[in-house]
Design an enzyme around this catalytic site. Structure first.
Site, PDB file in Angstrom:
ATOM      1  CD  GLU A   1      -6.020 -21.370 -36.990  1.00  0.00           C
ATOM      2  OE1 GLU A   1      -7.203 -21.412 -37.347  1.00  0.00           O
ATOM      3  OE2 GLU A   1      -5.065 -21.491 -37.791  1.00  0.00           O
TER       4      GLU A   1
ATOM      5  CE1 TYR B   1      -2.151 -25.194 -43.264  1.00  0.00           C
ATOM      6  CE2 TYR B   1      -3.105 -23.428 -41.954  1.00  0.00           C
ATOM      7  CZ  TYR B   1      -2.739 -24.760 -42.096  1.00  0.00           C
ATOM      8  OH  TYR B   1      -2.933 -25.644 -41.060  1.00  0.00           O
TER       9      TYR B   1
ATOM     10  CD  GLU C   1      -2.800 -25.232 -37.663  1.00  0.00           C
ATOM     11  OE1 GLU C   1      -3.432 -24.884 -38.685  1.00  0.00           O
ATOM     12  OE2 GLU C   1      -3.344 -25.497 -36.571  1.00  0.00           O
TER      13      GLU C   1
HETATM   14  O1  AHR Z   1      -4.831 -27.547 -40.557  1.00  0.00           O
HETATM   15  C1  AHR Z   1      -6.183 -27.300 -40.792  1.00  0.00           C
HETATM   16  C2  AHR Z   1      -6.741 -26.191 -39.931  1.00  0.00           C
HETATM   17  O2  AHR Z   1      -6.154 -24.984 -40.293  1.00  0.00           O
HETATM   18  C3  AHR Z   1      -6.482 -26.274 -38.450  1.00  0.00           C
HETATM   19  O3  AHR Z   1      -7.392 -27.077 -37.792  1.00  0.00           O
HETATM   20  C4  AHR Z   1      -6.633 -24.859 -38.011  1.00  0.00           C
HETATM   21  O4  AHR Z   1      -5.861 -24.579 -36.864  1.00  0.00           O
HETATM   22  C5  AHR Z   1      -6.219 -24.058 -39.231  1.00  0.00           C
HETATM   23  O5  AHR Z   1      -7.127 -23.078 -39.530  1.00  0.00           O
END
Ligand code: AHR
Length: 494
Positions: free
Chosen positions: A174, A240, A297
């Site tokens: 990131e 996410y 992620e």
């Molecule tokens: O998974 C939690 C966090 O989410 C990680 O550390 C980061 O890469 C993302 O923003």
């Protein structure tokens, strides 16, 4: 309306890279400490400090690759503080995750031991944000060099003669945010420099993964691919699944109603469009698909469980999480020609976890069972599927109720078909044409009586797969009822 699913078993598509079923474990909350590492003197049974119960459960889902040490933590991690006698390792503050003291007791040797205990490949993420080129270069030498060289000899002095195999290395995490707030143009230059010193030592050949975009930042993908696409093997993508599809994370993982159920699944399904658009940016610069998309992620992110440290990202896990997992895998399979790896966040006690622990107790979450049921898809060839689905409607909006994907196991006549019914109330009739003369069909079903059902430390097996054989087979097709909020894996042998 009956759902109709037609599979064309004689037309094999690209293979699902087994690394799509990868995981991510960060120094965050109780993922590493307590969740994986308890130390050699713990009363919790362990093998060289690694929890035996957790390792055993993880071995059963055949984790192909494990990403470590972060996440945001990776860009403040200095690996040299995490090798040598543990009592001499300096502590640091984990500034991103709760400001807790990190004692560095779980470092390079412990992580590589974990990978060996799980029989999984290591994916190490290097520090670009607050580290140096020299530090990154020396870490790779320490890990992988067979030579009589300073770092390799330090590794030997610390108890490991043979170099480890490290197939995957990430150049920053990131970098557009917690990894340095860089612009893509600047990151591309940084990547150019750092990557030069990520060397292949002896037989170890590193698959280099550049930091990719955050959800819909297509410009990042475009710029980084244009400038340094030819210098990388993989480009990451983070996305996410959120309540309402919006940041910041909200909503309880267990105490929710149908509005959250619907909005979370709607957001999960939008991963298809997101991957398609990033893939199109990659295609502009890499039409032959030499660079893999690495979704390193992904997963649900809700509000933390009440009474827990907000920096520890601890959340429970229901059938909703399981369905989010199933939908993601179906999307990843659809883009098997581009996606080379994916890593759910995170393995234990953090975000959409496989395993939760409470002192000596542990439980497997509904998401764990999706990984367990779907492991037959790892490394299998995709098979085209056409679906006509009833609509799951809520508050004037609709989603396809049924999601499905099929793969053919290599070297066998077994077709594995996974299905999900996203509708929390309605079971749906399914007619599935599998196109073969099946001799043997077996099924396993994951479902729950309520949307909010979850496994607890007192009742750890409430949500777990059961055998399913309630189907009628006629020639090349079969009929069955897919219960509300369920995931079914059918293995069809012909
Ligand atoms: O998974 C939690 C966090 O989410 C990680 O550390 C980061 O890469 C993302 O923003």
């Amino acid at each position: 309306m009956t759902a109709t699913i037609q599979i064309q078993p004689n037309t094999l598509g690209p293979t699902v890279n087994r690394n799509v079923y990868g995981h991510f474990a960060e120094h965050l909350g109780r993922c590493i400490y307590e969740g994986i590492w308890v130390g050699e003197s713990s009363e919790i049974p362990n093998v060289r400090g690694i929890r035996a119960d957790v390792a055993e459960a993880l071995r059963a889902i055949d984790i192909p690759v494990l990403r470590w040490p972060g996440g945001c933590f990776a860009d403040e991690y200095h690996w040299k503080d995490g090798v040598g006698p543990r009592e001499n390792r300096p502590a640091m503050i984990n500034t991103h995750w709760g400001g807790v003291v990190e004692n560095n007791h779980f470092g390079t040797h412990e992580f590589m031991d974990l990978c060996e205990q799980l029989d999984t490949d290591a994916y190490i993420c290097g520090n670009v944000g607050s580290g140096s080129v020299q530090e990154m270069m020396e870490w790779v030498e320490y890990l992988t060099s067979p030579a009589d060289s300073p770092m390799a000899n330090w590794r030997r002095a610390n108890g490991r003669d043979e170099p480890w195999r490290v197939p995957f290395f990430g150049v920053g995490n990131e970098s557009w945010g917690c990894g340095g707030n860089m612009r893509p143009e600047y990151y591309a230059d940084e990547y150019r420099r750092y990557n030069t010193f990520v060397k292949n030592y002896g037989p170890n050949k590193i698959y280099r993964i550049a930091c990719g975009a955050n959800n819909r930042d297509y410009r990042w993908t475009d710029v980084v691919m244009e400038r340094v696409g030819s210098l990388m093997d993989g480009l990451s993508l983070h996305n996410y699944t959120l309540n309402g599809g919006k940041w910041p994370p909200s909503g309880s993982a267990t105490d929710f109603q149908e509005d959250q159920w619907f909005s979370v699944l709607k957001h999960a399904l939008s991963m298809d469009d997101l991957v398609a658009k990033h893939a199109a940016e990659m295609d502009k610069h890499d039409p032959d698909k030499q660079v893999g998309m690495v979704v390193d992620e992904w997963g649900t992110w809700f509000a933390v469980e009440s009474g827990t440290n907000p920096g520890f990202l601890y959340q429970q896990n229901t059938m909703l999480d399981a369905l989010v997992g199933a939908v993601h895998f179906h999307i990843f399979h659809r883009f098997a020609d581009r996606i080379s790896m994916a890593n759910i966040a995170q393995t234990v006690n953090v975000l959409q976890a496989m395993i939760l622990t409470d002192g000596p107790r542990m439980l497997r979450t509904p998401t764990y069972w999706v990984f367990e049921m779907f492991k037959v898809h790892q490394g299998a060839a995709t098979v085209p599927v056409s679906i006509t689905s009833p609509t799951y409607s809520f508050a004037g909006e609709g989603l396809p109720a049924i999601s499905a994907s099929a793969t053919q196991r290599s070297g066998s006549n077994i077709l594995d078909v996974s299905l999900a019914n996203l509708d929390p109330d309605q079971a749906h009739e399914v007619t599935l044409g599998h196109g073969g003369s099946s001799t043997k069909i077996s099924g396993r079903l994951l479902t729950a009586s309520t949307m909010q059902a979850h496994n607890t430390f007192d009742n750890p097996d409430l949500v777990q797969p059961v055998e399913f054989n309630d189907f009628a087979v006629t020639g090349e097709s079969m009929k069955f009822t897919l219960p509300a909020k369920s995931i079914l894996m059918l293995s069809i042998e012909s």
